[in-house]
Design a protein around this motif. Structure first.
Motif, PDB file in Angstrom:
ATOM      1  N   ASN A   1      29.572  41.582  66.584  1.00 51.99           N
ATOM      2  CA  ASN A   1      29.126  40.749  65.478  1.00 51.99           C
ATOM      3  C   ASN A   1      28.348  41.601  64.481  1.00 51.99           C
ATOM      4  N   HIS A   2      28.779  41.584  63.233  1.00 52.44           N
ATOM      5  CA  HIS A   2      28.100  42.324  62.175  1.00 52.44           C
ATOM      6  C   HIS A   2      26.996  41.457  61.568  1.00 52.44           C
ATOM      7  N   PHE A   3      25.796  42.030  61.439  1.00 51.19           N
ATOM      8  CA  PHE A   3      24.653  41.308  60.882  1.00 51.19           C
ATOM      9  C   PHE A   3      24.772  41.234  59.360  1.00 51.19           C
ATOM     10  N   VAL A   4      24.772  40.010  58.832  1.00 54.49           N
ATOM     11  CA  VAL A   4      24.787  39.791  57.386  1.00 54.49           C
ATOM     12  C   VAL A   4      23.388  39.444  56.906  1.00 54.49           C
TER      13      VAL A   4
ATOM     14  N   LYS B   1      23.083  44.447  68.049  1.00 52.14           N
ATOM     15  CA  LYS B   1      21.758  44.064  68.532  1.00 52.14           C
ATOM     16  C   LYS B   1      20.945  43.370  67.442  1.00 52.14           C
ATOM     17  N   THR B   2      21.103  43.820  66.208  1.00 53.22           N
ATOM     18  CA  THR B   2      20.424  43.162  65.096  1.00 53.22           C
ATOM     19  C   THR B   2      20.896  41.722  64.967  1.00 53.22           C
ATOM     20  N   SER B   3      22.213  41.532  65.047  1.00 54.58           N
ATOM     21  CA  SER B   3      22.784  40.189  64.989  1.00 54.58           C
ATOM     22  C   SER B   3      22.321  39.342  66.178  1.00 54.58           C
ATOM     23  N   GLU B   4      22.236  39.978  67.360  1.00 56.46           N
ATOM     24  CA  GLU B   4      21.777  39.254  68.554  1.00 56.46           C
ATOM     25  C   GLU B   4      20.348  38.758  68.386  1.00 56.46           C
ATOM     26  N   HIS B   5      19.453  39.623  67.908  1.00 58.16           N
ATOM     27  CA  HIS B   5      18.056  39.224  67.731  1.00 58.16           C
ATOM     28  C   HIS B   5      17.925  38.133  66.667  1.00 58.16           C
ATOM     29  N   ALA B   6      18.741  38.216  65.610  1.00 61.26           N
ATOM     30  CA  ALA B   6      18.710  37.182  64.578  1.00 61.26           C
ATOM     31  C   ALA B   6      19.175  35.840  65.144  1.00 61.26           C
TER      32      ALA B   6
END
Length: 284
Positions: free
Chosen positions: A162-165, A232-237
């Motif tokens: 998953n790419h963080f937007v 991981k950025t997307s996961e935390h968001a």
């Protein structure tokens, strides 16, 4: 609060790393545009324990496809895991792959457990990835992947994550990692060169092979490490949003229960007053 703190921490790290990842991709793209990657033959023998970097350029007929699927180890992350798994299954279906045609490299326990239950072959599994992954964690994973590709465990490799937007939005990405070719690199950073009308040429020292043996592993490591940071950025968001929603729902439930409790208490008090009044009236 914990998830938001982790998100802020990893965003600072990701922002600086993306600059390096973009530069290394541009270098590889320019080398591909200058045809430096064409007709490179990997050495037949390498030292024991070493990875043949030039094997990353080998174009073979695709018999098996490798998928690096990056998910979380735990739940409470909203739709993060379900979206990655759903889109990965769509990718498998779109390319007309069966279970026998796919090799899964699972980064994260949720994806590993999902594909294991459905009979997919898990050729590599890594759990408990750090909240802010380090480059040291990625190197052995990349090394294992390159060894499997070199030994023809699979003939192409995609990274699914998953790419963080932004804090509310993420999108699925399925990027081809191996083999490296001009086709799957695209033309990022080449607009100026293309407009000039000149052909790209490089003089290399000590040799083309020596340059590629250094830079190809760096590109593979940067691509996978960047994907892990992004995931991981997307996961935390997603975790932060899910926890906020859970807290709001808990507050609503508590408020509803307090209202029910107060109504029941008021009803009990009213009943007691009525009984006392009735008893007093009976005595009179």
């Amino acid at each position: 609060m914990v998830s938001t703190s982790k998100l802020n921490q990893i965003q600072k790290h990701t922002k600086t790393y993306q600059v390096y990842a973009s530069k290394i991709r541009n270098v590889i793209t320019h080398l591909a545009a200058s045809h430096l990657l064409d007709d490179v033959e990997a050495p037949e023998t390498v030292e024991e324990g070493e990875v043949n970097s030039l094997a990353m350029l080998q174009q073979r007929s695709v018999k098996k496809t490798g998928l690096v699927v990056i998910t979380s180890d735990r739940g409470l992350v909203g739709s993060y895991n379900s979206n990655v798994i759903k889109q990965t299954m769509n990718l498998i279906s779109k390319n007309h792959h069966s279970k026998d045609d796919v090799e899964i490299i699972a980064i994260g326990g949720t994806g590993a457990d999902f594909f294991k239950k459905r009979g997919y072959d898990i050729v590599y599994e890594y759990r408990e990835l750090g909240d802010v992954p380090t480059f040291r964690e990625v190197r052995p994973i990349v090394r294992a992947i390159l060894k499997m590709f070199e030994s023809e465990k699979f003939d192409e490799l995609f990274v699914c994550y998953n790419h963080f937007v932004n804090s509310l939005t993420s999108t699925f990405r399925g990027e081809q990692m191996l083999p490296i070719s001009a086709e799957n690199l695209g033309s990022e950073g080449l607009s100026d060169t293309n407009d000039s009308g000149y052909n790209l040429e490089y003089d290399t020292e000590p040799s083309e092979d020596a340059i590629l043996e250094v830079i190809l592993p760096q590109y593979a490591e940067s691509l996978l490490y960047g994907a892990m940071l992004d995931a991981k950025t997307s996961e935390h968001a997603s975790s932060s949003t899910a926890m906020r929603s859970a807290s709001d729902n808990a507050d609503d439930i508590i408020a509803g229960l307090e209202l029910q409790y107060n109504r029941a208490r008021q009803s009990a008090i009213t009943t007691e007053i009525t009984e006392i009044t009735g008893a007093q009236a009976a005595l009179e």
